[in-house]
Design a protein around this motif. Sequence first.
Motif, short mmCIF file in Angstrom:
data_model
loop_
_atom_site.label_atom_id
_atom_site.label_comp_id
_atom_site.label_asym_id
_atom_site.label_seq_id
_atom_site.Cartn_x
_atom_site.Cartn_y
_atom_site.Cartn_z
N THR A 89 0.70 -1.09 -0.09
CA THR A 89 -0.02 -0.20 -0.11
C THR A 89 0.72 1.32 0.10
OG1 THR A 89 -0.27 -0.18 2.36
CG2 THR A 89 -2.07 -1.12 0.97
N ASP A 90 2.38 1.08 0.17
CA ASP A 90 3.08 2.32 0.22
C ASP A 90 3.33 2.57 -1.27
OD1 ASP A 90 4.99 4.21 0.18
OD2 ASP A 90 5.93 3.53 2.08
N LEU A 91 2.54 3.20 -1.95
CA LEU A 91 2.63 3.26 -3.44
C LEU A 91 3.78 3.87 -3.83
CD1 LEU A 91 -1.00 4.06 -4.30
CD2 LEU A 91 0.12 1.88 -4.36
N GLU A 92 4.51 4.87 -3.10
CA GLU A 92 5.65 5.74 -3.68
C GLU A 92 6.93 4.70 -3.30
OE1 GLU A 92 5.82 9.40 -1.32
OE2 GLU A 92 4.32 10.18 -2.25
N ARG A 93 6.96 3.81 -2.40
CA ARG A 93 8.19 3.14 -1.92
C ARG A 93 8.15 1.58 -2.55
NH1 ARG A 93 9.04 2.51 3.63
NH2 ARG A 93 11.27 2.10 3.08
N SER A 94 6.90 1.06 -2.80
CA SER A 94 6.72 -0.14 -3.32
C SER A 94 7.16 -0.17 -4.77
CB SER A 94 5.37 -0.58 -3.13
OG SER A 94 5.03 -0.92 -1.73
N THR A 95 7.85 -1.47 -5.20
CA THR A 95 8.27 -1.77 -6.54
C THR A 95 8.27 -3.07 -6.93
OG1 THR A 95 10.47 -2.12 -5.94
CG2 THR A 95 10.07 0.27 -6.31
N GLN A 96 7.99 -3.44 -8.17
CA GLN A 96 7.99 -4.47 -8.72
C GLN A 96 9.10 -5.46 -8.43
OE1 GLN A 96 4.90 -6.29 -9.72
NE2 GLN A 96 6.25 -8.11 -9.73
N ALA A 97 10.41 -4.74 -8.45
CA ALA A 97 11.56 -5.53 -8.39
C ALA A 97 11.70 -5.88 -7.09
CB ALA A 97 12.68 -4.31 -8.50
N SER A 98 11.13 -5.08 -5.88
CA SER A 98 11.17 -5.61 -4.60
C SER A 98 10.18 -6.77 -4.30
CB SER A 98 10.84 -4.67 -3.60
OG SER A 98 11.63 -3.50 -3.50
N VAL A 99 9.24 -6.87 -4.99
CA VAL A 99 8.50 -7.99 -5.06
C VAL A 99 8.86 -9.26 -5.52
CG1 VAL A 99 6.11 -9.06 -5.99
CG2 VAL A 99 6.00 -6.56 -5.19
N ASP A 100 9.67 -8.89 -6.67
CA ASP A 100 10.41 -10.34 -7.36
C ASP A 100 11.43 -10.66 -6.37
OD1 ASP A 100 8.72 -9.79 -9.69
OD2 ASP A 100 10.13 -8.77 -10.60
N ALA A 101 12.18 -9.84 -5.44
CA ALA A 101 13.25 -9.99 -4.66
C ALA A 101 12.57 -10.97 -3.57
CB ALA A 101 14.04 -8.91 -4.28
N ILE A 102 11.43 -10.49 -2.98
CA ILE A 102 10.87 -11.52 -2.01
C ILE A 102 10.40 -12.75 -2.42
CG2 ILE A 102 8.87 -11.27 -0.49
CD1 ILE A 102 8.99 -8.21 -0.38
N LEU A 103 9.93 -12.69 -3.54
CA LEU A 103 9.12 -14.21 -4.03
C LEU A 103 10.36 -15.17 -4.43
CD1 LEU A 103 6.46 -13.18 -6.47
CD2 LEU A 103 6.41 -13.83 -4.17
N GLN A 104 11.48 -14.40 -4.78
CA GLN A 104 12.68 -15.06 -5.31
C GLN A 104 13.31 -15.52 -4.03
OE1 GLN A 104 16.09 -12.73 -7.13
NE2 GLN A 104 16.62 -14.83 -8.05
N GLY A 105 13.55 -14.93 -2.97
CA GLY A 105 14.07 -15.22 -1.61
C GLY A 105 13.31 -16.22 -0.93
N MET A 106 12.06 -16.30 -1.02
CA MET A 106 11.21 -17.20 -0.15
C MET A 106 11.34 -18.60 -1.16
SD MET A 106 9.38 -16.12 2.14
CE MET A 106 7.64 -16.95 2.26
#
Length: 469
Positions: free
Chosen positions: A44-61
Amino acid sequence: MSLVTRFAPSPTGYLHVGGARTALYSWLYSKKMGGKFVLRIEDTDLERSTQASVDAILQGMEWLGLDWDDGPYYQTKRFDLYKEVIQQLLDAGKAYKCFCSIEELDQMREAQMAAGEKPRYNGMWRDRTDHPANQPYVIRFKNPQAGTVVIDDMIKGRIEIANKELDDLIIARTDGSPTYNLTVVVDDWKMGITHVIRGDDHVNNTPRQMNILAALGADIPHYAHVPMILGDDGKRLSKRHGAVGVMQYRDNGFLPEALLNYLVRLGWSHGDQEIFSKEELVSLFDLKNCNRAPSAFNTEKLIWLNQHYMKTLPAERVATELQWHLDAQKLDTSNGPAITDVITVQADRVKTLKEMVEVSRYFYADFAEFEANAAKKHLRPVAAEPLKLAQQKLAALSEWTAESIQQAIHATAEELELGMGKVGMPLRVAVTGGGNSPSLDQTLLLVGQARSLSRLAMALEFIAARSES
């Protein structure tokens, strides 16, 4: 009701080790209790959230093997639901519109601080109905003013907070977007989360969230707040302590088994046992055995675990991770020995997979020159004769086996009446380019006959040129 845990990271950066430990504890507890593990992306933090971070989280998991049973859910796709709940609270008189300007809030805090009071919203719009037209407003939750909130924390124990210590927090901004404490509550409620396992930096949010859940008539989950991870200097773990992102540990050559084993022990114990398989962890993990105090990160301990797993895991398992590092270095593994064979001879000699690639490069790629110090010491004119004889004997081998290679090297030393060092070290430098390698028979076996003979010829040319100069 079946047990449901969740991991709910914000995609504003990499998956850090603190988050990974929280995810691991939530995952283990759900597996231990035969429950469900939900992954929720709190974007929900639209300014700081990025798709790259989403990908990094999923990749890490995925790299850690923390598979989720449900999700991933994204909060940005659930705004309609949050708006419905906010309206529900407004209609029930459990939330209200606040028209305070920023200037008014600043004046309120300054006056409270000047009076020695805790700065907080004073509820000035809590019961007012004289709402101005066409003026921006936020929506605040009408927090109970009497009584206490009791958290029976599964790690920290009983925590009591008086409601008078909590002000009326904002649950919707002026643009109508929901705030963190509202979205978390709605999601935990609607997803049937029964156990919330998270960092203890959320302890202050918990009584507020419990009050909102109660106002909605929702079941209150059990809470377990995990103490933070500190650096070895006693300060909160951060980039200054080195790698803190999960995938950075992958890039640095650590096995996921080692990192998981290390993270689980960073705040949990089962007697004096240090090494745990995933199956053992599922069987033994219990939140009751989590520490209440912060834990300090110790890289040397992680390295020790990594070495243990490199040596004890099946070579086929380690090979899947090592292949990534070999590919990253653009080494063609189709032109060389089986990766599992390299692991067998190198695992005892290195600390990380990255280091294993560095010391194994000569198995897969030829080199243009010899390591300067090793060549200066061992590729001297006096080494020409033993290298020529060794070359002849190795070329004559019809079977390229460790035993036949060893016999050829010994025969060279015996024929020339030299110690093994006078033959072995020049031979090692000639074939590997440097002065360190596994045993010579294993090294030459994996380098291969044709490539070994070619490098011996290169070494003899080097010595000849050196003699002339």
